[in-house]
Enzyme design. Structure first.
Site, PDB file in Angstrom:
ATOM      1  N   SER A  54       0.961  -1.024   0.087  1.00 48.05           N
ATOM      2  CA  SER A  54      -0.009  -0.110  -0.112  1.00 48.05           C
ATOM      3  C   SER A  54       0.944   1.151   0.064  1.00 48.05           C
ATOM      4  O   SER A  54       1.945   1.246   0.480  1.00 48.05           O
ATOM      5  CB  SER A  54      -0.958  -0.110   1.283  1.00 48.05           C
ATOM      6  OG  SER A  54      -0.012  -0.145   2.371  1.00 48.05           O
ATOM      7  N   CYS A  83      -3.706  -4.466  -8.296  1.00 48.66           N
ATOM      8  CA  CYS A  83      -3.192  -2.911  -8.208  1.00 48.66           C
ATOM      9  C   CYS A  83      -3.415  -2.489  -9.687  1.00 48.66           C
ATOM     10  O   CYS A  83      -3.380  -1.146  -9.732  1.00 48.66           O
ATOM     11  CB  CYS A  83      -1.572  -2.953  -7.865  1.00 48.66           C
ATOM     12  SG  CYS A  83      -0.546  -3.725  -9.069  1.00 48.66           S
TER      13      CYS A  83
HETATM   14  P1  NAD Z   1       0.553  -3.652   2.756  1.00 48.58           P
HETATM   15  O1  NAD Z   1       0.941  -2.454   2.475  1.00 48.58           O
HETATM   16  O2  NAD Z   1      -0.387  -3.778   4.046  1.00 48.58           O
HETATM   17  O3  NAD Z   1       1.524  -4.743   2.990  1.00 48.58           O
HETATM   18  C1  NAD Z   1       2.594  -5.093   2.324  1.00 48.58           C
HETATM   19  C2  NAD Z   1       3.819  -5.597   2.918  1.00 48.58           C
HETATM   20  O4  NAD Z   1       4.110  -4.633   3.801  1.00 48.58           O
HETATM   21  C3  NAD Z   1       3.544  -7.074   3.724  1.00 48.58           C
HETATM   22  O5  NAD Z   1       4.575  -7.853   3.638  1.00 48.58           O
HETATM   23  C4  NAD Z   1       3.212  -6.559   5.182  1.00 48.58           C
HETATM   24  O6  NAD Z   1       3.913  -7.287   5.966  1.00 48.58           O
HETATM   25  C5  NAD Z   1       4.273  -5.265   5.227  1.00 48.58           C
HETATM   26  N1  NAD Z   1       3.979  -3.978   6.139  1.00 48.58           N
HETATM   27  C6  NAD Z   1       2.535  -3.608   6.411  1.00 48.58           C
HETATM   28  N2  NAD Z   1       2.485  -2.714   7.008  1.00 48.58           N
HETATM   29  C7  NAD Z   1       3.794  -2.342   7.549  1.00 48.58           C
HETATM   30  C8  NAD Z   1       4.375  -1.504   8.281  1.00 48.58           C
HETATM   31  N3  NAD Z   1       3.728  -0.389   9.181  1.00 48.58           N
HETATM   32  N4  NAD Z   1       5.923  -1.269   8.329  1.00 48.58           N
HETATM   33  C9  NAD Z   1       6.577  -2.183   7.410  1.00 48.58           C
HETATM   34  N5  NAD Z   1       5.943  -3.133   6.880  1.00 48.58           N
HETATM   35  C10 NAD Z   1       4.618  -3.299   6.823  1.00 48.58           C
HETATM   36  O7  NAD Z   1      -0.165  -4.197   1.517  1.00 48.58           O
HETATM   37  P2  NAD Z   1      -1.263  -5.489   1.369  1.00 48.58           P
HETATM   38  O8  NAD Z   1      -2.415  -5.003   1.813  1.00 48.58           O
HETATM   39  O9  NAD Z   1      -0.477  -6.535   1.554  1.00 48.58           O
HETATM   40  O10 NAD Z   1      -1.496  -5.364  -0.306  1.00 48.58           O
HETATM   41  C11 NAD Z   1      -2.194  -4.614  -1.016  1.00 48.58           C
HETATM   42  C12 NAD Z   1      -1.788  -3.150  -1.394  1.00 48.58           C
HETATM   43  O11 NAD Z   1      -0.657  -3.557  -2.454  1.00 48.58           O
HETATM   44  C13 NAD Z   1      -2.635  -2.327  -2.395  1.00 48.58           C
HETATM   45  O12 NAD Z   1      -2.614  -0.886  -1.890  1.00 48.58           O
HETATM   46  C14 NAD Z   1      -2.203  -2.595  -3.709  1.00 48.58           C
HETATM   47  O13 NAD Z   1      -2.700  -1.432  -4.663  1.00 48.58           O
HETATM   48  C15 NAD Z   1      -0.680  -2.615  -3.552  1.00 48.58           C
HETATM   49  N6  NAD Z   1      -0.150  -3.418  -4.601  1.00 48.58           N
HETATM   50  C16 NAD Z   1       0.696  -2.436  -5.448  1.00 48.58           C
HETATM   51  C17 NAD Z   1       1.231  -3.128  -6.525  1.00 48.58           C
HETATM   52  C18 NAD Z   1       2.043  -2.209  -7.727  1.00 48.58           C
HETATM   53  O14 NAD Z   1       2.713  -2.773  -8.456  1.00 48.58           O
HETATM   54  N7  NAD Z   1       2.124  -0.934  -7.503  1.00 48.58           N
HETATM   55  C19 NAD Z   1       1.139  -4.380  -6.991  1.00 48.58           C
HETATM   56  C20 NAD Z   1       0.278  -5.100  -5.884  1.00 48.58           C
HETATM   57  C21 NAD Z   1      -0.283  -4.665  -4.783  1.00 48.58           C
END
Ligand code: NAD
Length: 525
Positions: free
Chosen positions: A262, A317
């Site tokens: 995210s 995404c």
């Molecule tokens: P997320 O940001 O909640 O988590 C992603 C990763 O970050 C996980 O491994 C998680 O453990 C870690 N994480 C979460 N919070 C954290 C923090 N506070 N500090 C450090 N690490 C942390 O995302 P999600 O819910 O797993 O995935 C969905 C999101 O990913 C959506 O916003 C989507 O658009 C995005 N996404 C983007 C792309 C792209 O190419 N731009 C591709 C796929 C998904």
């Protein structure tokens, strides 16, 4: 399966033993407790290790609410062990010729092909997307492995003789050392492979931290990696959350961070990695627009936008989130997309004929449903309402059916909120200028699409739209592995993207050598 050894015995064996005991009458049915959910081990230094974490989290099938296992939320010491292993393995791996480094990748490709259905089934069970969608994401994963097999060509530098008389100059690429990749829940199989094959083929050693919500896919992928003959410590797998990520961000041995997730987390990781002197590529969230012009093939536009908005339950995404209709496309497209949305078959992604699965968690379901309510409160009409559906056999699943909101006002909170669920907002523009302005105003820039039969409209859109992935009559403009995955604006923090040539640039450091040799020396021989 090597991974089961760490969790105290293969659960299949445990289940069969219990089954025979019951069948023989030695255990009365009522006294049989459910076997404990298996613990996901870590893969560190070529070995499956049971985590010593004090915190564990259930892995839950979003369609059935079945607990599939338990994932460790690793502490800093455990992640540091993985970093140490990667660091110890690096010098020898770096010296290994590129030609030899890619041999395990050829084996990996064959193993991934052979086990495609097994992996896809695991993805569907832990993520909820349909079996077909899961197979699709693994195809892109395999494609990245194939592209990285070209590293001996692609990693080459360049050379020019006589940059001054008798002086030659050469640019060589060298690996960075230990690198880490942090993945989101929505593509548990594909996204780690945006990074893994390039990182190791370039001579780096790697730590992968999958999303704690979907750790089973990487577990099975690493069981295959183990069979490729990769030396120990080259690839390491640790599970966990923020503490694990922060350890990777702060450890001095980790040279580069690849992140997908995210936007708030992407922004945070980019800043912290930068403050610690690491290079970082951080892909963030999205709010993708499609413009439908009146000259578009409406049937094609409907089918493709429906797949983009509702496929993977809107948790891509690159999912289309807002459709801007221009002129008389408004009514035709609204009617046809509403019909398509209403007719999609929603259920467990492993069941035959299911076109859309659940969202990832109960909280996600509540959040998506609340956001639909926000749209309605702000004045949008809920044309198709997918809230709280009844899905036969799966009452405990996190289902939201496809939803279409018509006339979401620009002032609504929804306009710039990534919903990440099967919700399509319709807005209307009087002409292409106004539609293009709406797209340009978005803080995100992951993808934008146009449906038209006009070449000049398409050219203008491609030329002017501030987004990194552009679709012309395409709903999910996902770049092939040999092109960069090019998000812009709040959808990406960094310079070099995932995949293809960008990946090689990211995972190597350039060194320039300028050489002069005295002529007299060679004349001695
Ligand atoms: P997320 O940001 O909640 O988590 C992603 C990763 O970050 C996980 O491994 C998680 O453990 C870690 N994480 C979460 N919070 C954290 C923090 N506070 N500090 C450090 N690490 C942390 O995302 P999600 O819910 O797993 O995935 C969905 C999101 O990913 C959506 O916003 C989507 O658009 C995005 N996404 C983007 C792309 C792209 O190419 N731009 C591709 C796929 C998904």
């Amino acid at each position: 399966m090597p991974g089961w050894t760490a969790g105290g015995g293969c659960p299949y064996v445990v289940l069969w033993t219990l089954f025979f005991a019951i069948a023989k009458g030695s255990i009365p049915m009522s006294t049989v407790a459910a076997p404990p959910a298996s613990k996901i081990p870590q893969f560190i230094n070529g070995q499956w290790i049971e985590s010593q974490a004090s915190e564990w989290q259930d892995i839950v099938n979003p369609a059935t609410a079945e607990v599939l296992g338990r994932v460790p939320i690793s502490d800093a010491a455990e992640v540091a062990r993985a970093i140490d292993a990667a660091q110890a393995a690096y010098p020898e791996w770096r010296r290994t010729p590129a030609e030899d480094r890619i041999q395990p990748l050829f084996k990996l490709k064959m193993l991934l092909e052979e086990h495609l259905d097994d992996i896809a089934r695991v993805i569907t069970r832990e993520n909820g997307k349909t079996f077909g969608e899961a197979k699709g994401e693994m195809r892109r994963a395999i494609e990245n492995v194939e592209v990285a097999c070209g590293i001996p060509m692609m990693m080459q530098g360049h050379h020019l003789e006589d940059v001054a008389r008798g002086i030659d100059e050469t640019m060589i690429r060298q690996p960075l050392g230990v690198v880490a990749a942090i993945a989101p829940f929505n593509f548990p199989g594909m996204i780690p492979f945006w990074f893994l094959p390039y990182a190791i083929a370039c001579g780096n050693t790697l730590i992968i931290k999958p999303s704690e919500r979907v750790p089973l896919t990487m577990k099975i992928a690493f069981e295959l990696l183990e069979k490729t003959g990769l030396p120990k410590g080259i690839v390491n797998l640790v599970n966990g959350g923020k503490v694990a990520v922060d350890t990777l961000l702060d450890h001095p041995a980790v040279r580069a961070i690849s992140f997908v997730g995210s936007t708030p987390v992407a922004r945070y990781i980019y800043a912290r990695a930068g403050a610690n002197g690491k290079r970082a590529q951080c892909q963030g969230g999205a709010k993708n627009y499609v413009i439908v012009l009146p000259d578009a093939d409406m049937q094609m536009a409907t089918q493709i936008v429906s797949d983009s908005a509702f496929g993977c339950a809107g948790q891509r995404c690159l999912a289309v989130s807002v459709a801007v209709t221009v002129g008389e496309a408004q009514k035709t497209f609204r009617d046809s997309i509403s019909e398509a949305a209403a007719n999609l078959r929603v259920g467990n992604g492993l069941d035959e004929g299911v076109q859309m699965g659940p969202v990832i968690t109960r909280q996600s379901k509540e959040r998506v449903q609340n956001l639909i309510g926000v749209g309605a409160r702000d004045g949008a009409k809920v044309v198709i309402d997918g809230r709280n559906p009844k899905i036969a056999k799966y009452a405990a699943g996190n289902f939201v059916k496809p939803t279409v909101l018509d006339g979401v006002p620009a002032s609504s909170e929804l306009t710039n909120t990534e919903i990440f669920g099967p919700v399509l907002s319709l807005v209307h523009a009087s002409g292409m200028d106004e539609a293009m302005e709406m797209v340009a105003r978005s803080p995100f820039g992951n993808q934008a699409s146009l449906f038209t039969s006009s070449g000049s409209a398409a050219r203008r859109f491609r030329y002017e739209t501030p987004a990194g992935n552009i679709g012309i009559n395409i709903g999910v403009a996902a770049p092939m592995a040999y092109f960069p995955f090019s998000g812009w604006k709040d959808s990406f923090f960094g310079i070099l993207h995932a995949q293809g040539r960008d990946a090689i640039e990211f995972y190597t450091e350039k060194k320039v050598v300028v050489e002069r040799w005295a002529k007299e020396h060679s004349r001695k021989f």
